[in-house]
Every structure is written in C-alpha cells, then in structure tokens.
Scaffold this motif. Structure first.
Motif, PDB file in Angstrom:
ATOM      1  N   LEU A  69      -3.381 -15.279 -27.824  1.00 51.57           N
ATOM      2  CA  LEU A  69      -3.304 -16.003 -26.558  1.00 51.57           C
ATOM      3  C   LEU A  69      -3.651 -17.464 -26.814  1.00 51.57           C
ATOM      4  O   LEU A  69      -4.544 -17.758 -27.612  1.00 51.57           O
ATOM      5  N   CYS A  70      -2.947 -18.358 -26.163  1.00 48.31           N
ATOM      6  CA  CYS A  70      -3.325 -19.782 -26.212  1.00 48.31           C
ATOM      7  C   CYS A  70      -3.501 -20.262 -24.777  1.00 48.31           C
ATOM      8  O   CYS A  70      -2.635 -20.071 -23.946  1.00 48.31           O
ATOM      9  N   LYS A  71      -4.653 -20.839 -24.501  1.00 44.01           N
ATOM     10  CA  LYS A  71      -4.989 -21.262 -23.145  1.00 44.01           C
ATOM     11  C   LYS A  71      -4.525 -22.671 -22.815  1.00 44.01           C
ATOM     12  O   LYS A  71      -4.167 -22.961 -21.679  1.00 44.01           O
ATOM     13  N   GLU A  72      -4.528 -23.569 -23.804  1.00 40.22           N
ATOM     14  CA  GLU A  72      -4.358 -24.982 -23.477  1.00 40.22           C
ATOM     15  C   GLU A  72      -2.915 -25.446 -23.364  1.00 40.22           C
ATOM     16  O   GLU A  72      -2.629 -26.383 -22.632  1.00 40.22           O
ATOM     17  N   SER A  73      -1.981 -24.843 -24.110  1.00 42.45           N
ATOM     18  CA  SER A  73      -0.585 -25.274 -24.047  1.00 42.45           C
ATOM     19  C   SER A  73       0.301 -24.250 -24.737  1.00 42.45           C
ATOM     20  O   SER A  73      -0.190 -23.326 -25.374  1.00 42.45           O
ATOM     21  N   LYS A  74       1.589 -24.452 -24.615  1.00 38.25           N
ATOM     22  CA  LYS A  74       2.551 -23.631 -25.341  1.00 38.25           C
ATOM     23  C   LYS A  74       2.425 -23.983 -26.827  1.00 38.25           C
ATOM     24  O   LYS A  74       2.238 -25.143 -27.189  1.00 38.25           O
ATOM     25  N   ILE A  75       2.537 -22.958 -27.697  1.00 42.46           N
ATOM     26  CA  ILE A  75       2.425 -23.163 -29.147  1.00 42.46           C
ATOM     27  C   ILE A  75       3.545 -22.398 -29.834  1.00 42.46           C
ATOM     28  O   ILE A  75       3.800 -21.233 -29.517  1.00 42.46           O
ATOM     29  N   GLU A  76       4.185 -23.063 -30.789  1.00 40.11           N
ATOM     30  CA  GLU A  76       5.185 -22.402 -31.620  1.00 40.11           C
ATOM     31  C   GLU A  76       4.504 -21.932 -32.896  1.00 40.11           C
ATOM     32  O   GLU A  76       3.937 -22.738 -33.643  1.00 40.11           O
ATOM     33  N   VAL A  77       4.537 -20.638 -33.162  1.00 39.73           N
ATOM     34  CA  VAL A  77       3.929 -20.092 -34.372  1.00 39.73           C
ATOM     35  C   VAL A  77       4.827 -20.438 -35.561  1.00 39.73           C
ATOM     36  O   VAL A  77       6.041 -20.178 -35.527  1.00 39.73           O
ATOM     37  N   ILE A  78       4.230 -21.039 -36.579  1.00 36.07           N
ATOM     38  CA  ILE A  78       4.994 -21.418 -37.773  1.00 36.07           C
ATOM     39  C   ILE A  78       4.608 -20.582 -39.000  1.00 36.07           C
ATOM     40  O   ILE A  78       5.290 -20.635 -40.021  1.00 36.07           O
ATOM     41  N   GLU A  79       3.512 -19.819 -38.887  1.00 38.05           N
ATOM     42  CA  GLU A  79       3.105 -18.910 -39.966  1.00 38.05           C
ATOM     43  C   GLU A  79       2.067 -17.945 -39.419  1.00 38.05           C
ATOM     44  O   GLU A  79       1.243 -18.318 -38.584  1.00 38.05           O
ATOM     45  N   TYR A  80       2.133 -16.701 -39.887  1.00 37.23           N
ATOM     46  CA  TYR A  80       1.054 -15.750 -39.580  1.00 37.23           C
ATOM     47  C   TYR A  80       0.987 -14.704 -40.673  1.00 37.23           C
ATOM     48  O   TYR A  80       1.953 -14.475 -41.395  1.00 37.23           O
ATOM     49  N   GLY A  81      -0.205 -14.141 -40.805  1.00 36.99           N
ATOM     50  CA  GLY A  81      -0.389 -13.149 -41.848  1.00 36.99           C
ATOM     51  C   GLY A  81      -1.807 -12.624 -41.861  1.00 36.99           C
ATOM     52  O   GLY A  81      -2.538 -12.737 -40.876  1.00 36.99           O
ATOM     53  N   ALA A  82      -2.193 -12.061 -42.997  1.00 42.67           N
ATOM     54  CA  ALA A  82      -3.511 -11.447 -43.108  1.00 42.67           C
ATOM     55  C   ALA A  82      -4.081 -11.654 -44.507  1.00 42.67           C
ATOM     56  O   ALA A  82      -3.354 -11.658 -45.498  1.00 42.67           O
ATOM     57  N   TYR A  83      -5.385 -11.838 -44.524  1.00 43.39           N
ATOM     58  CA  TYR A  83      -6.168 -11.877 -45.754  1.00 43.39           C
ATOM     59  C   TYR A  83      -7.012 -10.612 -45.786  1.00 43.39           C
ATOM     60  O   TYR A  83      -7.350 -10.050 -44.733  1.00 43.39           O
ATOM     61  N   ILE A  84      -7.384 -10.165 -46.977  1.00 40.35           N
ATOM     62  CA  ILE A  84      -8.375  -9.103 -47.100  1.00 40.35           C
ATOM     63  C   ILE A  84      -9.534  -9.650 -47.938  1.00 40.35           C
ATOM     64  O   ILE A  84      -9.346 -10.525 -48.776  1.00 40.35           O
ATOM     65  N   PHE A  85     -10.712  -9.118 -47.659  1.00 39.49           N
ATOM     66  CA  PHE A  85     -11.914  -9.605 -48.326  1.00 39.49           C
ATOM     67  C   PHE A  85     -12.262  -8.701 -49.497  1.00 39.49           C
ATOM     68  O   PHE A  85     -12.484  -7.501 -49.327  1.00 39.49           O
ATOM     69  N   TYR A  86     -12.283  -9.273 -50.696  1.00 38.29           N
ATOM     70  CA  TYR A  86     -12.786  -8.570 -51.875  1.00 38.29           C
ATOM     71  C   TYR A  86     -13.183  -9.592 -52.925  1.00 38.29           C
ATOM     72  O   TYR A  86     -12.740 -10.743 -52.885  1.00 38.29           O
ATOM     73  N   ASN A  87     -14.037  -9.143 -53.830  1.00 39.86           N
ATOM     74  CA  ASN A  87     -14.586 -10.011 -54.885  1.00 39.86           C
ATOM     75  C   ASN A  87     -15.167 -11.292 -54.295  1.00 39.86           C
ATOM     76  O   ASN A  87     -14.952 -12.391 -54.799  1.00 39.86           O
ATOM     77  N   ASP A  88     -15.875 -11.136 -53.176  1.00 37.32           N
ATOM     78  CA  ASP A  88     -16.619 -12.222 -52.523  1.00 37.32           C
ATOM     79  C   ASP A  88     -15.752 -13.366 -52.007  1.00 37.32           C
ATOM     80  O   ASP A  88     -16.216 -14.504 -51.927  1.00 37.32           O
ATOM     81  N   GLN A  89     -14.525 -13.086 -51.641  1.00 38.85           N
ATOM     82  CA  GLN A  89     -13.691 -14.137 -51.055  1.00 38.85           C
ATOM     83  C   GLN A  89     -12.518 -13.522 -50.286  1.00 38.85           C
ATOM     84  O   GLN A  89     -12.181 -12.362 -50.476  1.00 38.85           O
ATOM     85  N   TRP A  90     -11.915 -14.340 -49.413  1.00 36.26           N
ATOM     86  CA  TRP A  90     -10.705 -13.935 -48.702  1.00 36.26           C
ATOM     87  C   TRP A  90      -9.517 -14.102 -49.646  1.00 36.26           C
ATOM     88  O   TRP A  90      -9.344 -15.147 -50.265  1.00 36.26           O
ATOM     89  N   ASN A  91      -8.703 -13.051 -49.765  1.00 33.88           N
ATOM     90  CA  ASN A  91      -7.536 -13.045 -50.629  1.00 33.88           C
ATOM     91  C   ASN A  91      -6.300 -12.757 -49.783  1.00 33.88           C
ATOM     92  O   ASN A  91      -6.300 -11.797 -49.001  1.00 33.88           O
ATOM     93  N   LEU A  92      -5.272 -13.572 -49.936  1.00 32.97           N
ATOM     94  CA  LEU A  92      -4.071 -13.398 -49.136  1.00 32.97           C
ATOM     95  C   LEU A  92      -3.466 -12.032 -49.393  1.00 32.97           C
ATOM     96  O   LEU A  92      -3.199 -11.661 -50.530  1.00 32.97           O
ATOM     97  N   ARG A  93      -3.280 -11.277 -48.333  1.00 34.19           N
ATOM     98  CA  ARG A  93      -2.630  -9.977 -48.430  1.00 34.19           C
ATOM     99  C   ARG A  93      -1.139 -10.122 -48.191  1.00 34.19           C
ATOM    100  O   ARG A  93      -0.327  -9.624 -48.943  1.00 34.19           O
TER     101      ARG A  93
END
Length: 165
Positions: A69-93
């Motif tokens: 949800l975005c409250k302040e204005s319309k937003i065009e999503v240009i990227e989305y994804g997920a990271y997973i946490f292992y070895n003490d850091q966020w790693n791009l999944r």
C-alpha cells in the motif's frame, strides 16, 4: 578405480559438511544495499508475520499473504523481490519479473494507486525440507515526481509444524 572413488569422496566432503547458518537478523541489521538510500514510501505487510508450516503429503507449506500500500501518491513499481537471511546477512533470493506483479497482486501495469491495498493471497513458501528462516520482501518504485522509493517487510517462517486434528 579406487583412486577415482577416493578423489570424489575427498572433493565432495566440503560440500556435504558445509553448513549454512540461517540465524535471526538483529534489529540493527543493515538493509540490503539497493534499499539503503531510498525513502520508505511503500507499506509492506505479511500475514501472519510468524508463519508455521503445514504438511500435505510430502510437501511443507508456509501459507501467508503479502500486501502492499502507498498512502502518499501513486507509485509505479520498477522492481520487487525477496532476500533471505543466512550467514549473518541478507542474501538476494529472487527478483521477480514485473509482469508477475499484475498477476499476483492485482495491479495494472505495475501501478500502486494511492491508498489502495494490493494483496497476494497465496504467497506461500513451499518445500520438501522442514526448516525455519527469515525473508525480507522489498518493492522499489517511482513516484509521480520521479523519486525512487521503496518498501519492505520481514517474515519469519518456523520449523514448528502445525498438525491436523
């Protein structure tokens, strides 16, 4: 032949014994670099926030939803994804193809209209192995003024199996 088998065993030992430390991110854990300099203008929520699996036949399912949800204005999503946490850091999944946003979240042309929630009802983790972990879902978008902004939220998947009564 014995030499080949011995060599294969020797070379495969590090792979077999290598361990991944999934751990738990601290509250001070730095965000992934691509999010660090962006203003947070997209709200991201997971339900449930702590997600226990259920087993159906030989597969585990961590069933949850993800909403944006975005409250302040319309937003065009240009990227989305997920990271997973292992070895003490966020790693791009995974970075998802933008076309999937329209299909899974119900947007049109990857646009989040102001004050309109979009939900992926079956954003489930699925696997044959039972283990917990942490994921950080992120969204990067562009406002009508051309500013790049982001939104993100963590979700904790556990190894505490829900059993059917």
């Amino acid at each position: 032949m014995k030499a080949i088998v011995w060599l294969l065993c020797l070379l495969s030992t590090p792979v077999i014994t290598a361990q991944v430390n999934f751990g738990t991110p601290s509250v001070d854990e730095p965000l992934p670099e691509k999010l660090q300099n962006l203003r947070k203008a997209i709200e991201v929520n997971h339900f449930p926030k702590v997600n226990d699996p259920i087993k159906i036949e030989n597969t585990y399912y961590w069933k949850h939803t993800t909403s944006v949800l975005c409250k302040e204005s319309k937003i065009e999503v240009i990227e989305y994804g997920a990271y997973i946490f292992y070895n003490d850091q966020w790693n791009l999944r995974r970075v998802y193809p933008l076309e999937e946003l329209d299909k899974t979240f119900g947007t049109k042309k990857q646009i989040l209209n102001q004050a309109e929630p979009y939900t992926w009802n079956k954003n489930w983790r699925v696997g044959e192995d039972l283990f917990g972990g942490w994921a950080l879902w992120y969204f990067i978008g562009k406002t009508v003024d051309g500013e790049n902004v982001c939104g993100y939220a963590t979700i904790h998947t556990t190894d505490k199996l829900i059993t059917k009564n």
